[in-house]
Design a protein around this motif. Structure first.
Motif, short mmCIF file in Angstrom:
data_model
loop_
_atom_site.label_atom_id
_atom_site.label_comp_id
_atom_site.label_asym_id
_atom_site.label_seq_id
_atom_site.Cartn_x
_atom_site.Cartn_y
_atom_site.Cartn_z
N LEU A 260 0.80 -1.18 0.01
CA LEU A 260 0.06 0.18 0.05
C LEU A 260 0.77 1.15 -0.09
CD1 LEU A 260 -2.59 -1.10 2.78
CD2 LEU A 260 -2.45 -1.66 0.34
N ALA A 261 0.66 1.90 -0.93
CA ALA A 261 1.49 3.24 -1.27
C ALA A 261 0.60 4.56 -1.07
CB ALA A 261 2.37 3.15 -2.24
N THR A 262 1.34 5.61 -0.93
CA THR A 262 0.65 6.86 -0.92
C THR A 262 1.29 8.15 -1.54
OG1 THR A 262 -0.18 8.70 0.57
CG2 THR A 262 1.67 7.59 1.45
N ASN A 263 0.74 8.85 -2.36
CA ASN A 263 1.33 9.80 -3.11
C ASN A 263 1.35 11.23 -2.30
OD1 ASN A 263 2.44 10.94 -5.71
ND2 ASN A 263 0.51 12.10 -5.84
N THR A 264 1.14 11.05 -1.09
CA THR A 264 1.35 12.04 -0.15
C THR A 264 2.76 12.98 -0.46
OG1 THR A 264 1.12 12.97 2.06
CG2 THR A 264 2.33 11.01 1.78
N SER A 265 2.49 14.36 -0.22
CA SER A 265 3.68 15.41 -0.55
C SER A 265 4.01 15.57 0.81
CB SER A 265 3.09 16.50 -1.25
OG SER A 265 1.95 17.09 -0.98
N SER A 266 3.58 15.36 1.90
CA SER A 266 3.93 15.81 3.24
C SER A 266 3.42 14.91 4.45
CB SER A 266 3.42 17.32 3.39
OG SER A 266 2.19 17.10 3.60
N ILE A 267 2.39 14.16 4.22
CA ILE A 267 1.86 13.65 5.51
C ILE A 267 2.66 12.14 5.95
CG2 ILE A 267 -0.22 12.10 6.36
CD1 ILE A 267 -1.92 14.22 4.60
N SER A 268 2.95 11.98 7.13
CA SER A 268 3.69 11.05 7.83
C SER A 268 3.20 9.77 7.13
CB SER A 268 3.76 10.96 9.09
OG SER A 268 4.32 9.85 9.64
N ILE A 269 4.08 8.77 6.41
CA ILE A 269 4.07 7.51 6.04
C ILE A 269 3.84 6.45 7.36
CG2 ILE A 269 5.08 5.46 4.71
CD1 ILE A 269 4.49 8.36 3.33
N THR A 270 4.66 6.88 8.40
CA THR A 270 4.51 6.05 9.73
C THR A 270 3.45 6.24 10.26
OG1 THR A 270 7.04 6.51 9.78
CG2 THR A 270 5.83 5.65 11.77
N GLN A 271 2.68 7.41 10.30
CA GLN A 271 1.46 7.64 10.78
C GLN A 271 0.36 6.91 10.12
OE1 GLN A 271 0.57 11.85 11.35
NE2 GLN A 271 -1.44 11.36 12.53
N LEU A 272 0.42 6.75 8.78
CA LEU A 272 -0.60 6.00 8.02
C LEU A 272 -0.47 4.74 8.17
CD1 LEU A 272 -0.40 8.26 4.58
CD2 LEU A 272 -2.32 8.11 6.54
N ALA A 273 0.85 4.39 8.34
CA ALA A 273 0.99 2.55 8.42
C ALA A 273 0.43 2.22 9.82
CB ALA A 273 2.77 2.50 8.42
N ALA A 274 0.58 3.00 10.91
CA ALA A 274 0.02 2.65 12.22
C ALA A 274 -1.47 2.36 12.08
CB ALA A 274 0.39 3.63 13.07
N GLN A 275 -2.09 2.67 11.01
CA GLN A 275 -3.72 2.64 10.87
C GLN A 275 -3.89 1.16 10.36
OE1 GLN A 275 -5.36 4.90 12.38
NE2 GLN A 275 -3.47 5.90 12.61
N THR A 276 -2.98 0.42 9.99
CA THR A 276 -3.07 -0.76 9.42
C THR A 276 -2.39 -2.08 10.12
OG1 THR A 276 -0.99 -1.09 8.19
CG2 THR A 276 -2.81 0.50 7.26
N LYS A 277 -2.62 -3.30 9.81
CA LYS A 277 -1.96 -4.36 10.21
C LYS A 277 -0.76 -4.82 9.31
CE LYS A 277 -6.55 -5.91 12.16
NZ LYS A 277 -7.45 -6.92 12.15
N ARG A 278 -0.46 -4.16 8.46
CA ARG A 278 0.69 -4.44 7.60
C ARG A 278 1.84 -3.47 7.57
NH1 ARG A 278 -2.22 -5.77 2.07
NH2 ARG A 278 -4.02 -6.18 3.50
N PRO A 279 2.07 -2.60 8.59
CA PRO A 279 2.86 -1.56 8.44
C PRO A 279 4.34 -1.44 7.78
CG PRO A 279 3.02 -2.44 10.81
CD PRO A 279 1.91 -3.03 9.95
N GLU A 280 4.66 -2.93 7.62
CA GLU A 280 6.15 -2.80 6.81
C GLU A 280 5.74 -3.07 5.58
OE1 GLU A 280 3.68 -6.67 7.29
OE2 GLU A 280 4.53 -5.12 8.63
N GLN A 281 4.67 -2.89 5.08
CA GLN A 281 4.00 -2.77 3.65
C GLN A 281 3.63 -1.46 3.22
OE1 GLN A 281 2.60 -7.30 4.53
NE2 GLN A 281 1.64 -6.45 2.45
N ILE A 282 4.00 -0.55 4.11
CA ILE A 282 3.37 0.80 3.74
C ILE A 282 4.51 1.66 3.36
CG2 ILE A 282 1.91 2.83 4.31
CD1 ILE A 282 0.49 0.09 4.51
N ILE A 283 4.48 2.35 2.25
CA ILE A 283 5.57 3.39 1.71
C ILE A 283 4.90 4.51 1.03
CG2 ILE A 283 5.72 2.09 -0.63
CD1 ILE A 283 8.68 2.12 -0.08
#
Length: 295
Positions: free
Chosen positions: A113-136
């Motif tokens: 799961l990737a995000t095209n965000t230009s500023s929002i924390s990837i770590t913060q978004l990853a924490a909302q999932t059960k697969r944080p190691e697969q968020i980028i």
């Protein structure tokens, strides 16, 4: 990695879908609004026509690219077999958080799961999932089909294999990926947005006018467009949102958004998207909009 889903059919979303489809990937383009989907696909077709007129692609390539794009308003169905999902919704933490929670539920266990965000924390978004190691983060530049850079943002828990996969995939798209760490603004906007904000401050303080500021930066610093014109192109609302993320993240007054920027956004002057910002983008596109109107 063959099946790609892109969430959001706006400027960045349709550009990302265009780029993947042109590189022979099947792309599910998802938006909650049917009209937005139609506009997104129409934009892709128009941009392909531009490439066709410059003989960069053939008519057959245009047809193949459009056939690989599958528009959908049903996110659950569109991502059910995805290898990679790229979220390209509004630059709003709450909206992105809700999307990532749904993607975590709907997507296959091995999907990235990737995000095209230009500023929002990837770590913060990853924490909302059960697969944080697969968020980028995959921060594409606008216009996506043309700009070569992809800022690949590695969150605190993003795994090495996922990072390597996204770096290689970006190269497969003909892009140049640059790996950066997850801090406010990453690299691109941590440097770019304070410069734009300072240009707005320079206007706000009456040092020079819109045309003069942009001319100095274009001719003196060899920038392809001036910072105020660039702000209009990006969207003043987006510029403000990024400055607010920087200010909140660093707690440093140097990142405080200029009052003129705040007022212009409040007045609905968003730049090109609203046909009015620091410049006039109405039919004739000829007049500078007086900043004093919004001060």
């Amino acid at each position: 990695m063959k099946n790609i889903a892109v969430i959001g059919a706006g400027t960045m979303g349709n550009g990302i879908a265009h780029t993947f489809a042109q590189s022979d990937f099947t792309v599910h383009l998802v938006d909650i609004n049917e009209d937005s989907l139609e506009k997104g696909v129409a934009t892709i077709s128009k941009n392909l026509d531009r490439q066709l007129s410059k003989e960069r692609i053939t008519e057959a390539k245009k047809k193949e690219t459009l056939q690989r794009i599958i528009p959908s308003t049903d996110m659950q169905n569109a991502v059910s077999e995805a290898d990679l999902v790229i979220e390209a919704a509004s630059e709003n933490l709450q909206i992105k958080t809700e999307i990532f929670k749904k993607l975590d539920e709907y997507c296959p266990a091995n999907a990235i799961l990737a995000t095209n965000t230009s500023s929002i924390s990837i770590t913060q978004l990853a924490a909302q999932t059960k697969r944080p190691e697969q968020i980028i983060g995959m921060h594409f530049m606008n216009p996506v089909p043309i700009m070569k850079l992809v800022e690949v943002i590695r969150g605190y828990t993003t795994s090495e294999p996922v990072t390597n996969t996204i770096m290689a995939l970006s190269e497969q798209l003909g892009k140049t990926p640059v790996e950066v760490n997850d801090y406010p603004g990453f690299v691109a906007n941590r440097i770019l947005m304070p410069m734009i904000n300072e240009a707005i401050e320079t206007l706000y303080n009456g040092v020079a006018g819109v045309m003069e500021i942009d001319t100095v930066m274009r001719l003196g610093m060899a920038h392809p467009m001036g910072p105020l014109q660039l702000a209009d192109f990006i969207g003043l609302d987006v510029c403000l949102a990024i400055m607010e993320v920087l200010y909140e993240g660093f707690k440093n007054p140097k990142y405080a958004p200029c009052p003129l920027l705040v007022n212009m956004v409040r007045a609905g002057k968003m730049g090109i998207k609203s046909k009015e910002g620091f410049y006039d983008y109405s039919e004739n596109r000829k007049a500078e909009v007086p900043a004093a109107q919004f001060a």
